[in-house]
Design an enzyme around this catalytic site. Structure first.
Site, short mmCIF file in Angstrom:
data_model
loop_
_atom_site.label_atom_id
_atom_site.label_comp_id
_atom_site.label_asym_id
_atom_site.label_seq_id
_atom_site.Cartn_x
_atom_site.Cartn_y
_atom_site.Cartn_z
N LYS A 120 0.83 -1.18 0.00
CA LYS A 120 0.00 0.00 0.00
C LYS A 120 0.87 1.24 0.00
CE LYS A 120 -3.83 -0.63 2.80
NZ LYS A 120 -4.39 -0.51 4.14
N LYS A 173 13.27 -0.29 -0.78
CA LYS A 173 11.85 0.02 -0.58
C LYS A 173 11.61 1.49 -0.89
CE LYS A 173 8.22 -0.06 3.02
NZ LYS A 173 7.74 -0.72 4.26
N ASP A 198 1.40 -4.80 12.68
CA ASP A 198 1.04 -5.39 11.39
C ASP A 198 1.68 -6.77 11.23
OD1 ASP A 198 -0.27 -5.54 8.95
OD2 ASP A 198 1.15 -4.24 7.89
P1 ATP Z 1 2.09 -3.55 2.81
O1 ATP Z 1 1.24 -2.51 2.19
O2 ATP Z 1 1.80 -4.94 2.30
O3 ATP Z 1 2.14 -3.49 4.31
P2 ATP Z 1 4.58 -2.10 2.45
O4 ATP Z 1 4.38 -1.12 1.35
O5 ATP Z 1 4.54 -1.56 3.83
O6 ATP Z 1 3.61 -3.33 2.29
P3 ATP Z 1 6.73 -4.01 2.93
O7 ATP Z 1 5.75 -4.87 3.64
O8 ATP Z 1 7.87 -3.46 3.73
O9 ATP Z 1 6.00 -2.81 2.17
O10 ATP Z 1 7.31 -4.82 1.68
C1 ATP Z 1 6.45 -5.37 0.68
C2 ATP Z 1 6.90 -6.76 0.28
O11 ATP Z 1 8.26 -6.73 -0.23
C3 ATP Z 1 6.96 -7.76 1.43
O12 ATP Z 1 5.74 -8.37 1.69
C4 ATP Z 1 8.02 -8.76 0.93
O13 ATP Z 1 7.44 -9.69 0.04
C5 ATP Z 1 8.98 -7.89 0.17
N1 ATP Z 1 10.13 -7.50 1.04
C6 ATP Z 1 10.21 -6.38 1.78
N2 ATP Z 1 11.38 -6.31 2.46
C7 ATP Z 1 12.07 -7.42 2.16
C8 ATP Z 1 13.37 -7.93 2.54
N3 ATP Z 1 14.18 -7.28 3.37
N4 ATP Z 1 13.76 -9.11 2.00
C9 ATP Z 1 12.96 -9.76 1.15
N5 ATP Z 1 11.74 -9.35 0.76
C10 ATP Z 1 11.28 -8.18 1.24
#
Ligand code: ATP
Length: 347
Positions: A44, A78, A166
């Site tokens: 998201k 990210k 979460d």
């Molecule tokens: P959400 O909206 O699902 O909460 P988000 O935008 O906050 O997601 P993250 O949950 O930090 O983002 O990362 C999204 C996805 O990227 C994770 O579900 C995972 O599949 C992958 N990912 C994130 N960080 C790592 C990492 N350090 N190593 C491997 N995969 C990762």
């Protein structure tokens, strides 16, 4: 309502530890040190890429045999979506406070795109295996091992005054080859202060604790232990997710269908709350289901210690739930299942 443990974890630390709006000083790294390889996830709040980090960029110009000296290291990038700076500061401050802690994903660097000014967070990479493939292979010793690792991460962040908010399979990265577990996505995490009203619009639906669904704002670290209970129940009873609500309101209905409606009302009563009106037409009078209702002959994971552990995590009353430390000390994690796991899997 206040937390049973780590109540003063923030207050006993200097203000700059928890006052993320005042005290985040970002030391921007160089975006040119990182290279995106491919997209691995989309949330998201971000787009996530696997990438490479060039270590010792200073060497680049000085060494003739730079090809040999330049080392590439895998990393995860990210890229945040434009949200309130306050939210970005909170995630950053929390990651800066927790990085280096046990089983917490390590933040390696923070960089910024020149033109868009959008920040990107650089993390250690975990060679994650998708939980839908991995969890069904778990035997009791695997559950002992990985859930201990998850509880270590949670006990650590709670002791540091931080609720994750979460916890779900998608945020627990596991590399089964290395037996490495890392708790990721600190984007909804928040500092705990006793007596503060928190936003109940956190966690993802299937892992939302009852406190969120009845608008109890003074929740605490124990929210994360509900989510752990949901994860365990899903694996043990082979029902993923364990509580599958079709909306936030239906989520509580699904919980009541297992834990009972009478029990829900006495929880509300204890905290001086009433069932919100949105439940008027959808809540029914459910009788509490004993856990053995879910233990078909097909599951060999539902040993008595495991059932007791789940029973002590999936409590309406957040104050009754085991804390992360108490959960780690539970008899389930002390038992020896090594010898009987093979045998029982043939049944
Ligand atoms: P959400 O909206 O699902 O909460 P988000 O935008 O906050 O997601 P993250 O949950 O930090 O983002 O990362 C999204 C996805 O990227 C994770 O579900 C995972 O599949 C992958 N990912 C994130 N960080 C790592 C990492 N350090 N190593 C491997 N995969 C990762």
């Amino acid at each position: 309502s206040e937390a049973r443990v780590y109540r003063d974890a923030c207050e006993k630390r200097p203000q700059e530890y928890w006052d993320y709006e005042q005290s985040v000083v970002i030391k921007w790294g160089k975006i040119s040190n990182y290279e995106i390889i491919n997209k691995i996830g989309r949330g998201k709040y971000s787009e996530v890429f696997s990438g490479e980090c060039i270590i010792n960029p200073e060497d680049h110009h000085h060494h003739q045999q730079q090809q040999q000296h330049e080392k590439q290291q895998p990393c995860v990038i990210k890229v945040l979506k434009p949200v309130k700076m306050k939210k970005i500061y909170r995630e950053l401050k929390i990651l800066m406070n927790l990085t280096g802690g046990p089983n917490v994903i390590s933040l390696l660097d923070i960089v910024q795109d020149q033109s868009s000014k959008i920040p990107a967070l650089i993390f250690e990479e975990v060679k994650n295996m998708d939980f839908r493939q991995l969890y069904p292979t778990f035997k009791l010793p695997d559950l002992q091992y990985y859930f201990t690792q998850l509880l270590i991460a949670l006990n650590y962040c709670h002791s540091m005054g931080i609720m994750h908010r979460d916890v779900k399979p998608q945020n627990v990265m596991i590399d089964p080859k290395e037996k490495k577990l890392r708790l990721i996505d600190w984007g909804l995490a928040e500092f705990y202060h006793p007596g503060v009203d928190y936003n109940v619009r956190v966690a993802s639906r299937y892992h939302k604790g009852p406190e969120l669904l009845v608008n109890l704002n003074q929740y605490d670290y124990s929210l994360d232990l509900w989510s752990v209970g949901c994860m365990l129940a899903a694996i043990v009873f082979k029902r993923e997710p364990f509580f599958k609500g079709s909306s936030n309101a239906d989520q509580l209905v699904k919980i009541a269908a297992v834990l009972g409606t009478k029990e829900l009302l006495s929880y509300l009563n204890k905290y001086g709350l009433r069932l919100p009106s949105e439940y008027d037409n959808i809540m029914r009078d459910f009788i509490r289901r004993p856990w053995d209702h879910f233990t078909g002959s097909y599951t060999n994971l539902a040993v008595p210690e495991m059932i007791d552990l789940i029973d002590n995590l999936l409590r309406y009353d957040h104050q009754e739930r085991l804390t992360a430390q108490e959960a780690m000390d539970h008899p389930f994690f002390k038992a020896n299942y090594e010898s009987n796991s093979d045998e029982s899997n043939q049944n």
